[in-house]
Design a protein around this motif. Structure first.
Motif, PDB file in Angstrom:
ATOM      1  N   MET A 177       0.834  -1.204   0.000  1.00 17.92           N
ATOM      2  CA  MET A 177       0.000   0.000   0.000  1.00 17.92           C
ATOM      3  C   MET A 177       0.866   1.250   0.000  1.00 17.92           C
ATOM      4  SD  MET A 177      -3.081   0.746  -0.226  1.00 17.92           S
ATOM      5  CE  MET A 177      -3.637   2.412  -0.484  1.00 17.92           C
ATOM      6  N   LYS A 178       1.862   1.243   0.859  1.00 16.23           N
ATOM      7  CA  LYS A 178       2.755   2.396   0.947  1.00 16.23           C
ATOM      8  C   LYS A 178       3.419   2.646  -0.405  1.00 16.23           C
ATOM      9  CE  LYS A 178       6.739   4.025   3.311  1.00 16.23           C
ATOM     10  NZ  LYS A 178       8.039   3.424   3.430  1.00 16.23           N
ATOM     11  N   ASN A 179       3.760   1.515  -1.039  1.00 14.03           N
ATOM     12  CA  ASN A 179       4.409   1.576  -2.337  1.00 14.03           C
ATOM     13  C   ASN A 179       3.513   2.235  -3.387  1.00 14.03           C
ATOM     14  OD1 ASN A 179       6.427   1.192  -4.080  1.00 14.03           O
ATOM     15  ND2 ASN A 179       6.492  -1.032  -3.933  1.00 14.03           N
ATOM     16  N   VAL A 180       2.230   1.841  -3.357  1.00 15.32           N
ATOM     17  CA  VAL A 180       1.290   2.399  -4.336  1.00 15.32           C
ATOM     18  C   VAL A 180       1.183   3.902  -4.163  1.00 15.32           C
ATOM     19  CG1 VAL A 180      -1.120   2.412  -5.052  1.00 15.32           C
ATOM     20  CG2 VAL A 180      -0.009   0.252  -4.499  1.00 15.32           C
ATOM     21  N   ILE A 181       1.077   4.335  -2.918  1.00 16.11           N
ATOM     22  CA  ILE A 181       0.960   5.774  -2.669  1.00 16.11           C
ATOM     23  C   ILE A 181       2.204   6.497  -3.158  1.00 16.11           C
ATOM     24  CG2 ILE A 181       0.839   7.524  -0.845  1.00 16.11           C
ATOM     25  CD1 ILE A 181      -0.884   5.430   0.707  1.00 16.11           C
ATOM     26  N   GLN A 182       3.365   5.875  -2.897  1.00 14.76           N
ATOM     27  CA  GLN A 182       4.606   6.505  -3.342  1.00 14.76           C
ATOM     28  C   GLN A 182       4.624   6.630  -4.867  1.00 14.76           C
ATOM     29  OE1 GLN A 182       8.201   4.418  -2.469  1.00 14.76           O
ATOM     30  NE2 GLN A 182       9.478   6.216  -2.869  1.00 14.76           N
ATOM     31  N   MET A 183       4.193   5.553  -5.533  1.00 14.95           N
ATOM     32  CA  MET A 183       4.140   5.586  -7.000  1.00 14.95           C
ATOM     33  C   MET A 183       3.294   6.749  -7.491  1.00 14.95           C
ATOM     34  SD  MET A 183       3.665   1.900  -8.686  1.00 14.95           S
ATOM     35  CE  MET A 183       3.385   0.643  -7.508  1.00 14.95           C
ATOM     36  N   LEU A 184       2.081   6.843  -6.898  1.00 14.87           N
ATOM     37  CA  LEU A 184       1.150   7.896  -7.312  1.00 14.87           C
ATOM     38  C   LEU A 184       1.770   9.265  -7.093  1.00 14.87           C
ATOM     39  CD1 LEU A 184      -2.267   6.576  -5.989  1.00 14.87           C
ATOM     40  CD2 LEU A 184      -1.542   6.815  -8.363  1.00 14.87           C
ATOM     41  N   ILE A 185       2.347   9.447  -5.907  1.00 13.91           N
ATOM     42  CA  ILE A 185       2.902  10.771  -5.592  1.00 13.91           C
ATOM     43  C   ILE A 185       4.038  11.118  -6.542  1.00 13.91           C
ATOM     44  CG2 ILE A 185       4.186  12.065  -3.841  1.00 13.91           C
ATOM     45  CD1 ILE A 185       2.521  10.570  -1.743  1.00 13.91           C
ATOM     46  N   VAL A 186       4.958  10.152  -6.737  1.00 16.74           N
ATOM     47  CA  VAL A 186       6.124  10.439  -7.580  1.00 16.74           C
ATOM     48  C   VAL A 186       5.685  10.796  -9.001  1.00 16.74           C
ATOM     49  CG1 VAL A 186       8.103   9.375  -8.697  1.00 16.74           C
ATOM     50  CG2 VAL A 186       7.778   9.125  -6.254  1.00 16.74           C
ATOM     51  N   LEU A 187       4.812   9.982  -9.579  1.00 13.89           N
ATOM     52  CA  LEU A 187       4.388  10.243 -10.959  1.00 13.89           C
ATOM     53  C   LEU A 187       3.652  11.568 -11.067  1.00 13.89           C
ATOM     54  CD1 LEU A 187       3.269   6.931 -12.670  1.00 13.89           C
ATOM     55  CD2 LEU A 187       5.166   8.410 -13.216  1.00 13.89           C
ATOM     56  N   THR A 188       2.793  11.860 -10.058  1.00 13.74           N
ATOM     57  CA  THR A 188       2.053  13.123 -10.102  1.00 13.74           C
ATOM     58  C   THR A 188       3.007  14.306 -10.035  1.00 13.74           C
ATOM     59  OG1 THR A 188       0.408  11.965  -8.798  1.00 13.74           O
ATOM     60  CG2 THR A 188       0.082  14.318  -9.096  1.00 13.74           C
ATOM     61  N   VAL A 189       3.961  14.225  -9.093  1.00 13.46           N
ATOM     62  CA  VAL A 189       4.890  15.347  -8.947  1.00 13.46           C
ATOM     63  C   VAL A 189       5.692  15.548 -10.226  1.00 13.46           C
ATOM     64  CG1 VAL A 189       6.962  16.108  -7.725  1.00 13.46           C
ATOM     65  CG2 VAL A 189       5.023  15.210  -6.440  1.00 13.46           C
ATOM     66  N   ILE A 190       6.197  14.445 -10.791  1.00 12.61           N
ATOM     67  CA  ILE A 190       6.964  14.570 -12.035  1.00 12.61           C
ATOM     68  C   ILE A 190       6.103  15.191 -13.135  1.00 12.61           C
ATOM     69  CG2 ILE A 190       8.044  13.241 -13.902  1.00 12.61           C
ATOM     70  CD1 ILE A 190       9.125  11.348 -11.818  1.00 12.61           C
ATOM     71  N   GLY A 191       4.862  14.716 -13.230  1.00 10.20           N
ATOM     72  CA  GLY A 191       3.950  15.251 -14.250  1.00 10.20           C
ATOM     73  C   GLY A 191       3.713  16.735 -14.066  1.00 10.20           C
ATOM     74  N   ILE A 192       3.477  17.150 -12.813  1.00  8.48           N
ATOM     75  CA  ILE A 192       3.200  18.564 -12.558  1.00  8.48           C
ATOM     76  C   ILE A 192       4.416  19.420 -12.909  1.00  8.48           C
ATOM     77  CG2 ILE A 192       2.807  20.265 -10.719  1.00  8.48           C
ATOM     78  CD1 ILE A 192       1.008  18.141  -9.386  1.00  8.48           C
ATOM     79  N   ILE A 193       5.588  18.969 -12.447  1.00  5.30           N
ATOM     80  CA  ILE A 193       6.791  19.766 -12.716  1.00  5.30           C
ATOM     81  C   ILE A 193       7.015  19.908 -14.220  1.00  5.30           C
ATOM     82  CG2 ILE A 193       9.314  19.794 -12.523  1.00  5.30           C
ATOM     83  CD1 ILE A 193       8.987  18.495  -9.783  1.00  5.30           C
ATOM     84  N   SER A 194       6.889  18.801 -14.949  1.00  2.56           N
ATOM     85  CA  SER A 194       7.158  18.895 -16.383  1.00  2.56           C
ATOM     86  C   SER A 194       6.080  19.726 -17.075  1.00  2.56           C
ATOM     87  CB  SER A 194       7.283  17.502 -16.995  1.00  2.56           C
ATOM     88  OG  SER A 194       6.021  16.947 -17.191  1.00  2.56           O
ATOM     89  N   GLY A 195       4.835  19.600 -16.628  1.00  2.00           N
ATOM     90  CA  GLY A 195       3.771  20.411 -17.225  1.00  2.00           C
ATOM     91  C   GLY A 195       4.011  21.893 -17.032  1.00  2.00           C
ATOM     92  N   VAL A 196       4.367  22.260 -15.808  1.00  2.00           N
ATOM     93  CA  VAL A 196       4.597  23.681 -15.516  1.00  2.00           C
ATOM     94  C   VAL A 196       5.766  24.216 -16.342  1.00  2.00           C
ATOM     95  CG1 VAL A 196       5.388  25.271 -13.724  1.00  2.00           C
ATOM     96  CG2 VAL A 196       3.583  23.640 -13.215  1.00  2.00           C
TER      97      VAL A 196
END
Lengths: 187, 227
Positions: free
Chosen positions: A1-20
């Motif tokens: 479970m912890k792993n899944v949350i980490q995956m979601l957070i990492v991908l979201t953050v990367i996506g946001i940074i690259s989008g901005v």
């Protein structure tokens, strides 16, 4: 479970940074790209209408068309970017026409992806100079293997017949559309 | 032989020992497509190096927080971001170059040099090493593309970087500008590199054998003397 949350957070953050960062770059680059495009069109218009001193985009029609004026601000003709299919892909060209659309002043190829060394010869002066002062009525014709002898004829390039024919077909298609508009009095 | 763990080797290895084109045979698709002229090759290599360096740097920095399962997806997003930046900057600042390279710039995303180095190197090494590795790989890519582009431009249109080298009576080989010319040239280049490596290896081997035989001879003499 912890792993899944980490995956979601990492991908979201990367996506946001690259989008901005991409939107920042786009804000900086888009006006420059537009300026480059406009400059290119302007250069092409003056190349196909050597006598022109100024130009104006023709409004109210679906086609991209520029009316050009001489130094006394009198209309002397049109510059008309148009595109169609070539041998391998789209050919985009610009043609200069006189006021009654009957004589071509010059043709320039803007974009093409024809075979290098064969079809790409349509961009060369030896081919394009045939279009100078060419008559457009009833339509442009092509001949193969022998020099043209009619005022509305051009000779195709050896080993690049299809590309040469495509240029003629694109010109005929575009000019016919303009002629129809002219008859209706829209330009 | 240079020590394989020094920082300078991380850069140098990309030039020859692990040249991405000639040794690793990565990224051959853009290599074959853009090397119609030397200048196109240089531009493509510089764009690729830019993307490679920055994506390697970022990937190496964040390598410990990216979960293993989503690493490829993260790498692709990072790489695609830099490719798009290159595409925009080229269109804005160098419109002619961007026209010449046209559809190949967006394709840097799937250039396997970049993902390959991200997966094989940047995800396991420190940022400094990753950047050096990326720069080295980029330099090797540049070298290979420049050689390939020069050969094709010279034989296909008599020029290198736009300067005429061959005289007018030489008829340009049309095939060199066409895709077939790219395959032929790259194939011959691979052949030459392999030939060089083979001869180097066989020389090394024969030297070892010679050394061994001499040693053997010496031992026999020593043995005879002792007896």
């Amino acid at each position: 479970m912890k792993n899944v949350i980490q995956m979601l957070i990492v991908l979201t953050v990367i996506g946001i940074i690259s989008g901005v960062s991409l939107s920042e770059i786009a804000i900086w680059a888009n006006p420059k790209i537009a300026v480059n495009r406009a400059k290119e069109t302007e250069k092409a218009i003056y190349r196909v209408q050597p006598k022109a001193k100024s130009f104006k985009k023709v409004d109210k029609i679906d086609l991209e068309l520029y009316q050009v004026f001489d130094e006394n601000n009198l209309p002397i003709g049109y510059a008309f970017p148009y595109e169609g299919n070539g041998f391998q892909g789209k050919i985009r060209l610009i043609v200069g026409l006189n006021d009654s659309l009957s004589v071509i002043s010059r043709v320039e190829i803007l974009e093409q992806v024809e075979t290098p060394g064969l079809g790409s010869k349509i961009t060369e002066e030896s081919f394009l100079k045939q279009f100078i002062d060419l008559l457009t009525s009833p339509q442009i014709e092509w001949v193969k293997g022998s020099p043209p002898n009619k005022p509305n004829e051009i000779q195709t390039i050896t080993a690049a017949t299809i590309s040469s024919k495509s240029v003629v077909a694109i010109l005929n298609d575009g000019i016919n559309k303009l002629k129809k508009l002219k008859e209706k009095g829209e330009i | 032989m240079a020590n394989k763990n020094t920082l300078s080797y991380e850069f140098v290895k990309g030039l020859w020992d692990q040249n991405p084109i000639l040794k690793q045979v990565l990224g051959t698709c853009p290599t074959l497509a853009v090397t119609v002229s030397a200048l196109n090759g240089i531009a493509m290599a510089l764009a690729t190096t830019f993307v490679l360096t920055f994506s390697s740097l970022i990937i190496s920095i964040v390598r410990k927080i990216i979960p293993n399962q989503v690493r490829i997806a993260s790498y692709i997003v990072i790489i695609a971001t830099f490719v798009t930046i290159v595409d925009y900057v080229m269109k804005a600042a160098f419109p002619d170059l961007s026209k010449a390279l046209g559809p190949y710039i967006p394709l840097i995303v799937v250039n396997c040099i970049i993902l390959g180095r991200a997966e094989a190197f940047a995800s396991k090494n420190s940022p400094i090493r990753s950047v050096l590795d990326a720069l080295g790989m980029g330099a090797g890519f540049l070298l290979a593309l420049f050689i390939l582009g020069s050969i094709r431009e010279l034989l296909g249109s008599r020029t290198i970087l736009g300067y005429q080298i061959l005289p007018d009576f030489y008829t340009p080989w049309l095939v060199m500008i066409l895709p077939a010319g790219a395959f032929i040239t790259l194939g011959l280049l691979f052949g030459l590199v392999n030939l060089y490596n083979l001869s180097k290896e066989s020389k090394k081997k024969s030297e070892i054998i010679k050394q061994y035989l001499e040693q053997n001879q010496q031992d026999k003499i020593n043995l005879a003397e002792e007896n």
